[in-house]
Structures are given as C-alpha cells and as structure tokens.
Design a protein around this motif. Structure first.
Motif, PDB file in Angstrom:
ATOM      1  N   ALA A 249       9.379  -0.834  -2.198  1.00 34.93           N
ATOM      2  CA  ALA A 249       8.523  -1.949  -1.485  1.00 34.93           C
ATOM      3  C   ALA A 249       7.127  -1.814  -1.834  1.00 34.93           C
ATOM      4  N   SER A 250       6.526  -3.271  -1.784  1.00 32.25           N
ATOM      5  CA  SER A 250       5.146  -3.074  -1.897  1.00 32.25           C
ATOM      6  C   SER A 250       4.406  -2.547  -0.729  1.00 32.25           C
ATOM      7  N   TYR A 251       4.990  -2.778   0.587  1.00 32.43           N
ATOM      8  CA  TYR A 251       4.418  -2.385   1.766  1.00 32.43           C
ATOM      9  C   TYR A 251       5.625  -2.514   2.680  1.00 32.43           C
ATOM     10  N   CYS A 252       5.816  -1.522   3.395  1.00 28.33           N
ATOM     11  CA  CYS A 252       6.660  -1.648   4.803  1.00 28.33           C
ATOM     12  C   CYS A 252       6.062  -0.884   5.994  1.00 28.33           C
ATOM     13  N   SER A 253       6.528  -1.253   7.106  1.00 28.28           N
ATOM     14  CA  SER A 253       6.232  -0.564   8.348  1.00 28.28           C
ATOM     15  C   SER A 253       7.081  -0.747   9.468  1.00 28.28           C
TER      16      SER A 253
END
Length: 126
Positions: free
Chosen positions: A99-103
């Motif tokens: 993923a490019s980003y996850c939170s």
C-alpha cells in the motif's frame, strides 16, 4: 511501481507450521505498508495480516490472531507470514500486497492496497 513475488506455499497437515515469503522489487520497499490476504474457492479475498512500513505496527484478522505472525526485513525487501497451528480453514491462495499508505482500519481493507503478487497456494489437510 512495486513487483511482488510470493513463495513458501504448499501442503501441510493440521497443526503444522509454514512460512510464506514475499519479495519485492525496487529500492523503496521500506516505505510501503505491507499486507497478506487470502482467498478460498468461492469466497471473497479477505484480510489476514498487515505491517507498517517500519515494522513497528502489526494488524491481524481475528481468525489468525495468536497463530500467525507477520514480519518484514527491509534490508532484504521481504515480508513474511509465519503460520503456526494451521487449520483446514486456512486453506486458500495467499497474496501479499503493498500500500502507498495505510493507517488503522484502512490497513485491513483490500481496496487500500495498490500492488499485488500472483499468490501462493496453501493447503491444510485434516
């Protein structure tokens, strides 16, 4: 662009252990949160585990919590999934994803992930 290649799948008996590996191409692997998903025949792809880019945070599906461990080695561009106490219901094709980003809860969502491997089959016999 990230290319992912899974390995380590196979046939095991219930109660056995197995370790899946996913090797990524590119120099920026350490920037990507990584996840493992699985898909059984006739079922939707489901979240298994995820790990933050640094490795400091991990997330697990309730069905595998306490049995599976996700880890990563950024020096080797590799993420792992150690499966202990395997059950027949763990039988599926296992995919790693980046993923490019996850939170937070986003790390559980299949739509969060941009890059996918081709999958590796895990079969657990009873």
């Amino acid at each position: 662009q990230v290319q992912l290649v899974e390995s380590g799948g196979g046939l095991v008996q219930a109660g056995d252990s197995l370790r899946l590996s996913c090797e990524a191409s590119g120099r920026t692997f350490s920037r990507y949160p990584m996840g493992w998903f699985r898909q059984a025949p006739g079922k939707e792809r489901e979240f298994v585990a995820a790990i933050s880019a640094s490795g400091g945070m991990t997330y697990y599906a309730d069905s595998v919590k306490g049995r599976f461990t996700i880890s990563r080695d950024n020096a080797k561009n590799t993420v792992y999934l150690k499966m202990n106490s395997a059950k027949p219901e763990d039988t599926a094709v296992y995919y790693c994803a980046a993923a490019s980003y996850c939170s937070g809860y986003g790390c559980y969502d299949v739509k969060t992930y941009n890059y996918w491997g081709q999958g590796t089959q895990v079969t657990v016999s009873s």
